[in-house]
Design an enzyme around this catalytic site. Sequence first.
Site, mmCIF file in Angstrom:
data_model
loop_
_atom_site.group_PDB
_atom_site.id
_atom_site.type_symbol
_atom_site.label_atom_id
_atom_site.label_comp_id
_atom_site.label_asym_id
_atom_site.label_seq_id
_atom_site.Cartn_x
_atom_site.Cartn_y
_atom_site.Cartn_z
ATOM 1 N N SER A 1 -6.919 -93.349 32.737
ATOM 2 C CA SER A 1 -6.864 -94.256 31.595
ATOM 3 C C SER A 1 -7.896 -95.360 31.720
ATOM 4 C CB SER A 1 -5.477 -94.893 31.513
ATOM 5 O OG SER A 1 -4.510 -93.914 31.254
ATOM 6 N N HIS B 1 -7.189 -87.129 32.102
ATOM 7 C CA HIS B 1 -6.924 -87.144 33.535
ATOM 8 C C HIS B 1 -8.178 -86.918 34.377
ATOM 9 C CE1 HIS B 1 -2.296 -86.899 33.639
ATOM 10 N NE2 HIS B 1 -2.703 -87.467 32.537
ATOM 11 N N GLU C 1 1.469 -90.540 0.456
ATOM 12 C CA GLU C 1 2.305 -91.238 1.421
ATOM 13 C C GLU C 1 1.534 -92.441 1.971
ATOM 14 O OE1 GLU C 1 5.459 -90.288 1.142
ATOM 15 O OE2 GLU C 1 5.783 -89.343 3.073
ATOM 16 N N LYS D 1 8.110 -97.599 32.434
ATOM 17 C CA LYS D 1 7.578 -98.465 31.376
ATOM 18 C C LYS D 1 7.537 -97.701 30.044
ATOM 19 C CE LYS D 1 3.833 -101.696 30.484
ATOM 20 N NZ LYS D 1 2.527 -102.212 30.912
ATOM 21 N N ASP D 2 7.156 -96.422 30.118
ATOM 22 C CA ASP D 2 7.147 -95.610 28.895
ATOM 23 C C ASP D 2 8.559 -95.388 28.358
ATOM 24 O OD1 ASP D 2 4.436 -95.447 28.794
ATOM 25 O OD2 ASP D 2 4.272 -93.394 29.526
#
Lengths: 431, 261
Positions: A216, A212, A284, A240-241
């Site tokens: 972004s 922040h 894994e 959107k998220d």
Amino acid sequence: MALQTNSRVIRWIDHRLPIFTFMNHELNEYPTPRNLSYMWNFGSLAGIALVIMIVTGILLAMQYTAHVDHAFDSVERIMRDVNYGWLLRYAHMNGASFFFIVVYIHILRGLYYGSYKAPREILWMIGVVILLLMMATAFMGYVLPWGQMSFWGATVITNLFSAIPLVGPDIVVWLWGGFSVDNPTLNRFFALHYLLPFVIVAMVFLHLWALHRFGSNNPLGIDAKGPQDKIPFHPYYTVKDLYGLGVFLILFAAFVFFAPNYMGHPDNYIEADPLVTPAHIVPEWYFLPFYAILRAITFDIGIPFTGIVLIDAKLGGVIAMFGSIAVLFVLPWLDGSPVRSGRFRPLFKQFFALFVVTCLVLGYMGAMPAEQPYVTISQIGTAYYFAYFLVILPLLSVLERPKPLPASISEPVLRGGGTVAGATAKPMEKP
Amino acid sequence: MRAIKHMGRLAACAVTAAALTVAAAPAPASAAEAVSHPDYEFSFDGIFGTFDQAALQRGFQVYEQVCAACHGIRLVAFRNLADLGYDEDEIKAIAARYQVEDGPNDQGEMFMREGIPADRFPSPYRNEQEARMMNGGAYPPDLSLMAKKRKGGADYIKALMVGYTEPPADVELTPGMYWNEYFPGHQIAMPQILYPDSVSYADGTPATIEQMSRDVATFLMWTAEPMLEDRKQMGIKVILFLLVFTGLMYAVKRKVWADLH
């Protein structure tokens, strides 16, 4: 600017502890580039995956017994007798895989769009720390059900430390709390498996703080030129998220409910037996590329023609494996190209595509036996993995001629879209 | 789904690595290479799959009358048999057929008593040592999780039951071992145990090897994953909800972003 509200209670609290102002600033009006693609969904998805893991994990911990005599049965008790225990456990098991899927995409997005470049180097490095913590947490979590793969995976991985010259064997004994993987090992792994996710949470806060600071990055990789390039986080990116979250949860639920053991290994439903080594020990899936790098170093490194061995193959493998993560720390200084986004870097684009393919191939090789031709392919893959960071990116910084950058974020976004103006198109200019 | 399954097999094609050596020495030739087995149809396959209760009861009968001589299902409690369609009295009667160890009593002695629904199935041997002593050194594994701890699950179990044949001419069996088409390495310490009419089914179904192996594989899928039906049924509801939620969010997203494009 302080939060505007009619609630006297909120104003009273906010005056003394400006937490509402903070939240409003960071989650509501937080200015975000208007051109983020769906590749930018994976950060928030990773955060949600972390929450899913912590919530299911705490509930599982209430039912789990960290003792070699009881661990396996306590997990089966969760599966059979605890209300919705099967759901908690399958969500936690598959949640780990989905957390890694999301984080790997998040990292590859950062690599392609140059999100590690100035001024976001520390943001990137904190992300690498989070990845390391995730790996440690996932590894120790896999030990807890005390199945055959748990036990033997723990044995193989802890034994890696024995490759350290002089003190290696002592370190291994110290890690185990004894002379083999046993109850003390299981106990401390449980303690650390419970602790590390909260360290990850702390790191995530630092990650967001650093994010922040400058906001972004975006698909064009250029800085915002003004408020017309940015939109408030809410409602644009919250919705959107949420849409992205829906898609994520559908895939997640498909595995949890219909193929819960698909990404696991059947051997882990056999209780750990220190006297029986499984024919095949595999980690894994999310560790397979690193496992391939580990096993790719099959040769001693020494002074030629003297027979003096400086680094034997085992230590070499361990160094290569840890080095494959460590190299990410210095990545911001290896890639000196001033252009962030791969969109404007024609050569970089091709090498990056090959890098992604290499990671997938290495993952496949990690699941194959340590025999030819897999060893040679792993070695070529490992060579390219390191060459990409240590040779290709520094060279491209100098040799590559990037395409011209657009003048601003809103220019290509709005190109062909008619008029630029309109109050609604510039929401950041609202008072 | 087939393609995914296939990739999974590839990915799961495990690594031959000596446990403690990381530097890859020449891989030890593994005698226990996995063998492929047929893909049978089961009622619990697929996202809408459920257990066939009649098959479960028949499979339980095969387990009790044949397998239980050597193999335990220690994670299963008698009360769980309610899933098979037995009522409380039937379950009490089944439990009472078993002797379980309890205690210590007020003289400090362990003692045997009849089973109750809350008990788990007692295993046939007190410990691994006794099991090996009684079986010529072989250890009959507990079957509770067999359908999850072997690659192929229920398919593998059924294949194993029908897979006993004479060994190929060029193979000399180790004494005490038997040849099975589907056992990794083919040499198995367990003899063929299912023959036509090994059990006499309570519901009158002809007890062919094919039928018994199918039923016992179904039963062992249930012992391994008793919550399978709950899981799939909840999954369908969850996915339906998420499809609506996601569709809604997509519509909202379109609407909210409309003024930007």
